[in-house]
Design an enzyme around this catalytic site. Sequence first.
Site, PDB file in Angstrom:
ATOM      1  N   GLU A   1      45.497  33.397  43.935  1.00 47.92           N
ATOM      2  CA  GLU A   1      45.445  31.857  43.970  1.00 47.92           C
ATOM      3  C   GLU A   1      46.044  31.303  45.130  1.00 47.92           C
ATOM      4  O   GLU A   1      47.356  31.937  45.533  1.00 47.92           O
ATOM      5  CB  GLU A   1      46.249  31.199  42.602  1.00 47.92           C
ATOM      6  CG  GLU A   1      46.323  29.730  42.751  1.00 47.92           C
ATOM      7  CD  GLU A   1      46.311  29.435  41.065  1.00 47.92           C
ATOM      8  OE1 GLU A   1      46.763  28.064  40.936  1.00 47.92           O
ATOM      9  OE2 GLU A   1      46.175  30.256  40.099  1.00 47.92           O
TER      10      GLU A   1
ATOM     11  N   LYS B   1      41.305  31.319  44.475  1.00 41.15           N
ATOM     12  CA  LYS B   1      41.573  30.354  43.158  1.00 41.15           C
ATOM     13  C   LYS B   1      42.453  29.091  43.826  1.00 41.15           C
ATOM     14  O   LYS B   1      43.434  29.067  44.428  1.00 41.15           O
ATOM     15  CB  LYS B   1      42.499  30.977  42.381  1.00 41.15           C
ATOM     16  CG  LYS B   1      42.294  30.599  40.820  1.00 41.15           C
ATOM     17  CD  LYS B   1      43.032  31.374  39.991  1.00 41.15           C
ATOM     18  CE  LYS B   1      43.185  31.024  38.632  1.00 41.15           C
ATOM     19  NZ  LYS B   1      44.029  31.822  37.567  1.00 41.15           N
TER      20      LYS B   1
ATOM     21  N   ASP C   1      43.376  38.041  31.766  1.00 38.72           N
ATOM     22  CA  ASP C   1      44.380  37.056  32.409  1.00 38.72           C
ATOM     23  C   ASP C   1      45.860  37.463  32.432  1.00 38.72           C
ATOM     24  O   ASP C   1      46.694  37.158  31.807  1.00 38.72           O
ATOM     25  CB  ASP C   1      44.398  35.574  31.587  1.00 38.72           C
ATOM     26  CG  ASP C   1      44.867  34.416  32.413  1.00 38.72           C
ATOM     27  OD1 ASP C   1      44.957  34.437  33.618  1.00 38.72           O
ATOM     28  OD2 ASP C   1      44.954  33.535  31.634  1.00 38.72           O
TER      29      ASP C   1
ATOM     30  N   PHE D   1      40.346  24.945  31.425  1.00 38.52           N
ATOM     31  CA  PHE D   1      41.536  25.189  30.486  1.00 38.52           C
ATOM     32  C   PHE D   1      41.663  24.743  29.012  1.00 38.52           C
ATOM     33  O   PHE D   1      41.728  23.672  28.812  1.00 38.52           O
ATOM     34  CB  PHE D   1      42.928  24.678  31.202  1.00 38.52           C
ATOM     35  CG  PHE D   1      43.546  25.336  32.166  1.00 38.52           C
ATOM     36  CD1 PHE D   1      42.543  26.341  33.077  1.00 38.52           C
ATOM     37  CD2 PHE D   1      44.806  25.540  32.608  1.00 38.52           C
ATOM     38  CE1 PHE D   1      42.834  26.972  34.034  1.00 38.52           C
ATOM     39  CE2 PHE D   1      45.405  26.363  33.550  1.00 38.52           C
ATOM     40  CZ  PHE D   1      44.412  26.838  34.133  1.00 38.52           C
TER      41      PHE D   1
ATOM     42  N   THR E   1      40.482  26.002  39.671  1.00 33.52           N
ATOM     43  CA  THR E   1      41.514  26.098  38.498  1.00 33.52           C
ATOM     44  C   THR E   1      42.090  24.917  38.088  1.00 33.52           C
ATOM     45  O   THR E   1      41.447  23.862  38.747  1.00 33.52           O
ATOM     46  CB  THR E   1      42.481  27.026  38.514  1.00 33.52           C
ATOM     47  OG1 THR E   1      43.155  27.533  37.486  1.00 33.52           O
ATOM     48  CG2 THR E   1      43.552  26.866  39.753  1.00 33.52           C
TER      49      THR E   1
END
Length: 310
Positions: A89, A125, A16, A171, A149
Amino acid sequence: MNQLEQLKQYTKVVADTGDFQSIKQYTPRDATTNPSLILKAVQKDEYKPLLEKAVRDNPHASTGAVIDKLLIAFGGEILKIVSGRVSTEIDAKLSFDVEANVAKGRELIDLYERAGFDRERVLIKIASTWEGIKAAEILEKEMIHCNLTLLFSLPQAIACAEAGVQLISPFVGRIYDWHKKQTGIDYQGAEDPGVQSVRRIYNYFRKFGYETEVMGASFRNTSQILELAGCDLLTISPDLLQKLADTEAPVERKLSAESASGAQAKMSVDEKTFRFMLNEDAMATEKLAEGIRAFCADSGKLKQIISGMR
């Protein structure tokens, strides 16, 4: 074996970070990025040439187009290191616009393919709003795979699975943050609300046969990671990857398709149900909105940096 090596026996480990130089030593399968990570990376001397090249090579393009080129530059470098996929993203400002997300997803995939990368190695994303999920449903039918996400609740996860999304990123750390702030409790191990949320989603997907991959994200400590050993994927920051690599305590598998169970009945989530259930969940509502604002702010900072170089 150290804990990182043990974890890889049960779970696909994902890095990440936008700092692709730090990825090599941990040999993750995939890597994920977001606007905050890219902003952090371009402020380091070793990555400034990528930023400068994106600006220099696109003198007449809009700032947004330059950012797209920069994202593909980072993603391309990451794909040279990892054997699997990279997540790139879409601008969080598009989180409530189905058509704009679809158009941007197609555009980013086209840029990757022009750069010589197969679309199977890229995940687009998108924020897990209703509009983001509907956009992903369209993209998936075009074989443009998506990573949904900013996911904080089971209704978001179910809507993604019913839309045929490739992967979701629930998350952990941000859920933990919210509950700790509300209660003052420093949750540990299996009692962590973030861990419990991912476990609930994973078990639901496996119990009802959904193919959508579950990738735990946003970790605050290695305990949260180890409690989810066996999850399809876990995306982990370099500092926590290092802590796992430095520790040789045993790692026990906690999740598996065979052991997936739970009293949760199967739900169908249409738009009205989605919006109501999300509204009923104060944590998910607040964290989704907060996450979109934060990613928008960091995208804005990146645009300012680029504008200042032109």
